[in-house]
Every structure is written in structure tokens, then in C-alpha cells.
Write a protein that holds these residues in place. Structure first.
Motif, PDB file in Angstrom:
ATOM      1  N   UNK A  42    -110.220 -18.692 -30.756  1.00  0.00           N
ATOM      2  CA  UNK A  42    -108.818 -19.047 -31.008  1.00  0.00           C
ATOM      3  C   UNK A  42    -108.044 -19.163 -29.688  1.00  0.00           C
ATOM      4  N   UNK A  43    -108.307 -18.248 -28.779  1.00  0.00           N
ATOM      5  CA  UNK A  43    -107.634 -18.285 -27.480  1.00  0.00           C
ATOM      6  C   UNK A  43    -107.996 -19.559 -26.725  1.00  0.00           C
ATOM      7  N   UNK A  44    -109.249 -19.953 -26.838  1.00  0.00           N
ATOM      8  CA  UNK A  44    -109.701 -21.185 -26.188  1.00  0.00           C
ATOM      9  C   UNK A  44    -108.976 -22.402 -26.755  1.00  0.00           C
ATOM     10  N   UNK A  45    -108.923 -22.505 -28.080  1.00  0.00           N
ATOM     11  CA  UNK A  45    -108.269 -23.658 -28.702  1.00  0.00           C
ATOM     12  C   UNK A  45    -106.772 -23.653 -28.404  1.00  0.00           C
ATOM     13  N   UNK A  46    -106.169 -22.476 -28.378  1.00  0.00           N
ATOM     14  CA  UNK A  46    -104.759 -22.411 -27.996  1.00  0.00           C
ATOM     15  C   UNK A  46    -104.563 -22.958 -26.586  1.00  0.00           C
ATOM     16  N   UNK A  47    -105.528 -22.670 -25.708  1.00  0.00           N
ATOM     17  CA  UNK A  47    -105.468 -23.207 -24.356  1.00  0.00           C
ATOM     18  C   UNK A  47    -105.584 -24.720 -24.322  1.00  0.00           C
ATOM     19  N   UNK A  48    -106.427 -25.280 -25.186  1.00  0.00           N
ATOM     20  CA  UNK A  48    -106.566 -26.743 -25.238  1.00  0.00           C
ATOM     21  C   UNK A  48    -105.241 -27.421 -25.560  1.00  0.00           C
ATOM     22  N   UNK A  49    -104.400 -26.741 -26.323  1.00  0.00           N
ATOM     23  CA  UNK A  49    -103.111 -27.311 -26.746  1.00  0.00           C
ATOM     24  C   UNK A  49    -101.959 -26.903 -25.829  1.00  0.00           C
ATOM     25  N   UNK A  50    -102.273 -26.221 -24.722  1.00  0.00           N
ATOM     26  CA  UNK A  50    -101.222 -25.628 -23.895  1.00  0.00           C
ATOM     27  C   UNK A  50    -100.578 -26.545 -22.876  1.00  0.00           C
TER      28      UNK A  50
END
Length: 392
Positions: A310-318
Motif C-alpha cells: 500500500x505504501x508503494x502504491x501511495x508513492x506511485x500516486x504521490x
């Protein structure tokens, strides 16, 4: 696989992840040496979790993953999945993909089947705060939800058409160029029905007035019409080849083996980087719209790494990933966070270029588009027909 084997595989996977992460960060043993990173950043990077990201090659940002890891505390290990969803599903359902990978980046359309087979699990949007900034029309893309659960995150969107050489062909504005007998042996299509069948169907529907209703979801008779058309042209020697994967797609353009081919817009960017004059057509028949959606693989849950995922995907959208992917590939992460990041870091990315890309992609979607569908109703027939084409 027994439980003990599974535990060993998990531990082995974790060790491989750490080893690869150290390589990714340019580290040598315990003494990390990451250039300009500060001490605090080095410590953060050293302690960063890892996520195995199995996705289409064009989603890879190469050395920039280092900066991503520093900013987000997650170091992704990228593996090209070949883009063809058929083999991807086979490896998830009957192969070892869930033993090896945590997060998938797949072309949209297969989520329903993947969820039904239990090889992907739902996301928890409360753990992805940047999802709030995703544009609403991207949130409304088909396939993202199944039974009210969020199985898929719209991470990259774009619309594809034709790569061509204007010095050879002038302006191209129709898929008819791919089937023009004057260009026999100088054109190509991708060896994947998810793209090539819909491109052909769009051409036959819009320019040849063939009885096709939805190019992304062909009936049995429509599919037969499309595939017989392609097989005839292949037997006539029309195609230089049916290319497969990023490397071959770029190579065809770089070596000037073709004058036109259907393909991905990043190949245009790569060709220009190599000094070639290549353009991307705006066809009268419309674009093939697609979303590369991020899914959470069941194996991530088995290994207890869903929070990292989840943290990774949140980073993709950051914002940073969107800026980098846009600059390198011309692909768009559908969020204003890209522009916000660029304005905050004008030394890294040009805000006007980031905004220009967003408007470029939005303009494509403002016109005629047909959505790519990796799992149409008759997908097994698609597979059978495509094999006939390969054998023809």
C-alpha cells in the motif's frame, strides 16, 4: 507447496529482495555509498522495505527508483511481465508468480477473472491517501471494482495509436497505413491480440464500414472477420513482423526496419532520444484507450507485506513517479500531484511540461476512444484465433 516449503520460499525471497535492494542502492556490503544522499536518507534507504513489482516494462523508471525509495521508504524490485495478460494470468493461476511478486501492474480488464480465481486481493483505500487526488474519470474506469471491492488502482492511463516516420510517409491519420499494400514488409503490429485485434477492428468499423459494434469486445462473427483480415494480410507479406515486448518494439524503430507500426507512445519518445524523426498519429478511427492498473497479489498477503505494498502504491500516486514517467515515457499518472510536485521541484521537472502532458492525454480522451479489454467475453476464441495467425 507445503507450508515448510512456502516458509523457505518466503525467507529466500526476502533475502533476495535485500540483496537486490543493496545492489539497487549501489551499496557495497554494510557500507552504503549512495552519492548525494544525506546520512538520514541513507539510513532510511537502508531500512526501506522492498516490494516486488511485476509490471509492463514501460512502467519501469530505472535508476530513478533510488529517489523513489528514498522519498517513500519502499524500494521496488521491478520485473517486466511482458505486457501480454494471457501468460500473466497463467503464471498467477498455475505458475509461481504469486511466490515471486507482491504487486502487479496489468492492463485493465482481467480484474474480474483474477479476483474470481483468488489470485489478487482487494486494496484498502484508507491506506492509500494519495488515491483521493486521482481524477474522477480515472476512478470510473471499468474493471477497477468487483463486488464493491477495490481490486485495482488506476496508476497509468493513456491512449495508443500508430508510430510512423513522417520523412517517409508524410502525415499519417489512419490505421489504413498499416494495411496499405504499397508498404508491404515495412509495417508491423504487436504480437498481442489485446492491442492488435482492437486496432484492426477500429479500422474495419470506422473506415471500412464493417458490422462491428464494440471493437474492444468482439462477438464470435466479428472476431472471425477481424482475424481473417489479419491472416490474409500476413500471408500476403504485409507485415515486417509482429513485435513482442519493449526492446523489440524500440529496435524496429531504431533500426528503421519499419515506416509505420501500431504501438506504444513511449517508443516514440525513445526513438526521438536516439535522434530519429518519428511521430505518433491521431487516427480518424480514434485511439485505443487503456489503463495500466495496479493490483495487490495474493502472495503479498501470504507474506505479510500488504502494508509495504500500500505504501508503494501511495508513492506511485504521490507526484514524483508521475513526473518521471511522464518525462521518460509520455505516460500519465492521473492526478494533479504530478504538477504539484513539479512546481515544488522545478530543478527536477519543468511544471509547464508536466502540465502540457496532462493536457495532451486529456485531449486524446476528449475525442473518440475505444477501451482496451484484456478479457473480452470471447477471450478464449481470441487466443485460438491469435495462434492461427502466428501459424499462418
Amino acid at each position: 507447496m507445503t507450508k515448510h516449503v512456502g516458509m523457505f520460499a518466503s525467507a529466500q525471497h526476502s533475502n533476495v529482495q535485500r540483496r537486490d535492494f543493496l545492489k539497487l542502492m549501489g551499496a557495497g556490503g554494510a557500507a552504503l555509498s549512495v552519492g548525494s544522499l544525506g546520512w538520514a536518507s541513507r539510513l532510511a534507504a537502508q531500512d526501506a522495505a522492498t516490494v516486488a513489482f511485476w509490471a509492463t516494462a514501460t512502467l519501469d523508471i530505472g535508476d530513478k527508483w533510488k529517489a523513489f525509495a528514498t522519498q517513500n521508504g519502499i524500494a521496488p524490485e521491478f520485473t517486466d511481465n511482458g505486457n501480454d495478460i494471457g501468460p500473466v494470468i497463467a503464471r498467477l493461476a498455475a505458475g509461481n508468480a504469486n511466490d515471486l511478486f507482491d504487486v502487479g501492474g496489468f492492463q485493465g480488464g482481467a480484474e474480474k477473472e483474477l479476483a474470481r480465481q483468488g489470485v489478487i486481493i482487494p486494496w484498502d483505500l484508507t491506506k492509500i491517501p494519495n488515491y483521493e487526488g486521482v481524477w474522477q474519470w480515472a476512478k470510473d474506469i471499468p474493471y477497477l471494482k468487483q463486488d464493491g471491492k477495490q481490486y485495482s488502482i488506476p496508476t497509468v492511463v493513456n491512449a495508443d495509436s500508430i508510430i510512423y516516420r513522417p520523412d517517409k510517409l508524410g502525415k499519417v491519420d489512419s490505421y489504413g497505413v498499416i494495411f496499405d499494400p504499397k508498404l508491404k514488409g515495412r509495417v508491423a503490429m504487436e504480437d498481442a491480440w489485446i492491442n492488435s485485434a482492437i486496432f484492426t477492428a477500429m479500422y474495419l468499423k470506422e473506415s471500412e464500414n464493417k458490422p462491428i459494434v464494440e471493437p474492444g469486445n468482439l462477438t464470435e462473427s466479428e472476431l472471425g472477420l477481424v482475424m481473417e483480415f489479419l491472416i490474409k494480410h500476413k500471408k500476403d507479406g504485409q507485415f515486417r513482423t509482429f513485435w513482442n515486448g519493449w526492446e523489440q518494439g524500440v529496435q524496429l524503430v531504431a533500426d528503421q526496419e519499419v515506416d509505420a507500426m501500431t504501438g506504444w507512445e513511449p517508443i516514440v519518445y525513445e526513438g526521438r532520444k536516439r535522434g530519429l524523426q518519428v511521430e505518433y498519429a491521431a487516427p480518424v478511427e480514434g485511439y485505443e484507450a487503456w489503463g495500466n492498473n495496479t493490483v495487490l497479489l495474493k502472495g503479498a498477503g501470504d507474506r505479510g507485506v500488504t502494508d509495504a505494498a500500500h505504501k508503494f502504491v501511495n508513492g506511485l500516486l504521490g507526484g514524483f513517479y508521475g513526473c518521471e514517467l511522464g518525462q521518460a515515457r509520455g505516460y500519465l499518472v492521473p492526478t494533479d500531484n504530478n504538477l504539484t510536485y513539479a512546481k515544488a521541484h522545478p530543478d527536477e521537472y519543468k511544471p509547464d511540461e508536466v502540465e502540457k502532458l496532462a493536457e495532451h492525454v486529456k485531449a486524446k480522451f476528449a475525442g473518440k476512444v475505444y477501451w482496451q479489454n484484456t478479457r473480452p467475453d470471447n477471450f478464449q476464441l481470441y487466443e485460438e484465433w491469435w495462434q492461427k495467425l502466428r501459424n499462418a
